[in-house]
Enzyme design. Structure first.
Site, PDB file in Angstrom:
ATOM      1  N   GLY A 101       4.526   0.506  -1.403  1.00 47.22           N
ATOM      2  CA  GLY A 101       4.987  -0.571  -2.274  1.00 47.22           C
ATOM      3  C   GLY A 101       5.532  -0.030  -3.586  1.00 47.22           C
ATOM      4  N   GLU A 148      -3.189  -8.193   2.637  1.00 46.23           N
ATOM      5  CA  GLU A 148      -2.169  -7.462   1.885  1.00 46.23           C
ATOM      6  C   GLU A 148      -0.998  -8.412   1.727  1.00 46.23           C
ATOM      7  OE1 GLU A 148       0.171  -7.649   4.659  1.00 46.23           O
ATOM      8  OE2 GLU A 148       0.757  -5.579   4.231  1.00 46.23           O
ATOM      9  N   MET A 149       0.218  -7.903   1.473  1.00 48.12           N
ATOM     10  CA  MET A 149       1.280  -8.861   1.149  1.00 48.12           C
ATOM     11  C   MET A 149       2.615  -8.644   1.859  1.00 48.12           C
ATOM     12  SD  MET A 149       0.537  -9.448  -2.918  1.00 48.12           S
ATOM     13  CE  MET A 149       1.395 -11.010  -2.960  1.00 48.12           C
ATOM     14  N   GLU A 150       2.672  -7.778   2.866  1.00 47.25           N
ATOM     15  CA  GLU A 150       3.979  -7.465   3.452  1.00 47.25           C
ATOM     16  C   GLU A 150       4.052  -7.337   4.966  1.00 47.25           C
ATOM     17  OE1 GLU A 150       2.641  -5.439   1.019  1.00 47.25           O
ATOM     18  OE2 GLU A 150       3.770  -6.027  -0.748  1.00 47.25           O
ATOM     19  N   ARG A 157       4.720   5.934  -6.047  1.00 47.49           N
ATOM     20  CA  ARG A 157       4.110   6.457  -4.816  1.00 47.49           C
ATOM     21  C   ARG A 157       5.161   7.128  -3.949  1.00 47.49           C
ATOM     22  NH1 ARG A 157      -1.032   4.488  -3.313  1.00 47.49           N
ATOM     23  NH2 ARG A 157      -2.204   5.781  -4.735  1.00 47.49           N
ATOM     24  N   ARG A 164      -8.491   6.587  -4.857  1.00 45.01           N
ATOM     25  CA  ARG A 164      -7.242   6.128  -4.258  1.00 45.01           C
ATOM     26  C   ARG A 164      -6.436   7.309  -3.734  1.00 45.01           C
ATOM     27  NH1 ARG A 164      -5.177   0.748  -5.809  1.00 45.01           N
ATOM     28  NH2 ARG A 164      -6.891  -0.101  -6.988  1.00 45.01           N
ATOM     29  N   ASP A 224      -9.779  -2.589  -2.410  1.00 47.26           N
ATOM     30  CA  ASP A 224     -10.824  -3.449  -2.976  1.00 47.26           C
ATOM     31  C   ASP A 224     -11.501  -4.275  -1.898  1.00 47.26           C
ATOM     32  OD1 ASP A 224      -8.877  -6.149  -3.700  1.00 47.26           O
ATOM     33  OD2 ASP A 224      -7.954  -4.174  -3.726  1.00 47.26           O
ATOM     34  N   GLY A 273       0.302   1.364   2.552  1.00 44.30           N
ATOM     35  CA  GLY A 273      -0.054   0.584   1.369  1.00 44.30           C
ATOM     36  C   GLY A 273      -1.544   0.420   1.183  1.00 44.30           C
ATOM     37  N   SER A 274      -1.868  -0.512   0.316  1.00 46.96           N
ATOM     38  CA  SER A 274      -3.288  -0.797   0.082  1.00 46.96           C
ATOM     39  C   SER A 274      -3.585  -2.224   0.523  1.00 46.96           C
ATOM     40  CB  SER A 274      -3.630  -0.612  -1.393  1.00 46.96           C
ATOM     41  OG  SER A 274      -2.908  -1.544  -2.159  1.00 46.96           O
ATOM     42  N   HIS A 283      21.259  -3.312  -3.325  1.00 48.24           N
ATOM     43  CA  HIS A 283      19.982  -2.816  -3.849  1.00 48.24           C
ATOM     44  C   HIS A 283      19.692  -1.356  -3.559  1.00 48.24           C
ATOM     45  CE1 HIS A 283      19.752  -7.168  -2.968  1.00 48.24           C
ATOM     46  NE2 HIS A 283      19.369  -7.195  -4.217  1.00 48.24           N
ATOM     47  N   ARG A 325      17.109  -0.176  -9.807  1.00 46.68           N
ATOM     48  CA  ARG A 325      15.871  -0.855 -10.253  1.00 46.68           C
ATOM     49  C   ARG A 325      14.649   0.058 -10.204  1.00 46.68           C
ATOM     50  NH1 ARG A 325      15.906  -7.081  -9.503  1.00 46.68           N
ATOM     51  NH2 ARG A 325      18.118  -7.423  -9.377  1.00 46.68           N
ATOM     52  N   ARG A 336       5.048   1.107   6.852  1.00 43.63           N
ATOM     53  CA  ARG A 336       4.523   0.781   5.528  1.00 43.63           C
ATOM     54  C   ARG A 336       3.204   1.504   5.321  1.00 43.63           C
ATOM     55  NH1 ARG A 336       2.334  -2.034   1.466  1.00 43.63           N
ATOM     56  NH2 ARG A 336       0.591  -3.434   1.898  1.00 43.63           N
TER      57      ARG A 336
END
Ligand code: HPA
Length: 235
Positions: free
Chosen positions: A21, A180-182, A25, A218, A205, A90-91, A5, A44, A88
């Protein structure tokens, strides 16, 4: 040698990698924050760059969305490209009612509904925490720069669209600052490979209030987050 990758050559990355992410960015960080930035991978369109910040060689590479995506890139960066410090940037969506849009959250720890850390830890609960030195440096940087930050627990959710009112209430009660997600995946992975990790977030948000940032807002808050992350990385 390239990984499945990442198309970079050995030595193309710094041992310090900032990870947003969004690949655009990553490009924006390279363009605006690094000097002599060079694109080192674009498989990718998951862009990775290496350049200099205040004379220190630093890389930035996007990790995509969610723990599975982050885990692929972070693992390959650590195992094959010598990354030792991963931050990281991020938001997040605010859970705690005192958090305002654009506030900065530093994830001291991260809970999750993902099973990844149990998979790494014989099905036991792993306390997914930030590297203390990076955490302390980020807090010091924020204090020196007079940027208010919130430091505490976040929740790394596998589902972006899953707002169960009961879970939102529970998170607020348990003092989760934001979703968040990570982060939980990054912290577990860093522990597994003996690397250091931190997550710095901007509130994009308010999950319970329903407000979200405009594009211009942002951008503004993103700059403060970057200053904190870069200063922490260099110390
Ligand atoms: N949920 C998960 N991740 C997020 C959110 C959210 O509401 N906002 C920004 N990142």
């Amino acid at each position: 040698m390239a990984t499945p990758h990442i198309a970079a050559s050995p030595g193309d990355f710094s041992d310090i990698v900032l990870m947003p992410g969004d690949p655009l960015r990553a490009r924006m960080i390279a363009d605006n924050w690094l000097e002599q930035a060079k694109l080192v991978t674009d498989i990718r369109n998951m862009y990775g760059y290496t350049g200099y910040y205040r004379g220190r060689r630093i890389s930035v590479m996007a990790h995509g969305m969610g723990i599975p995506s982050l885990s692929i890139y972070a693992t390959e960066l650590i195992r094959e490209y010598g990354a030792r410090t991963l931050i990281r940037v991020g938001s997040c969506g605010a859970i705690a009612p005192h958090l305002q849009l654009q506030d900065i959250v530093i994830a001291q720890g991260a809970g999750t509904d993902s099973k990844v850390n149990r998979m790494r830890f014989l099905d036991h609960d792993f306390a997914a925490i930030a590297d203390y030195a990076l955490l302390a440096q980020a807090c010091d940087a924020a204090r020196r720069l007079h940027y208010p930050v919130h430091v505490g627990n976040v929740f790394s959710a596998d589902l972006f669209y899953s707002a169960q009112p009961e879970m939102l209430e529970k998170m607020e009660k348990m003092r989760i600052l934001a979703v968040e997600m990570e982060a939980a995946g990054l912290y577990g992975l860093a522990a597994e490979y003996g690397a250091s990790a931190l997550t710095v977030l901007t509130v994009a948000d308010q999950i319970r209030g329903g407000a979200s940032l405009t594009a211009a807002e942002r951008q503004h808050s993103f700059g403060r987050m970057m200053e904190i992350a870069l200063t922490a990385a260099l110390e």
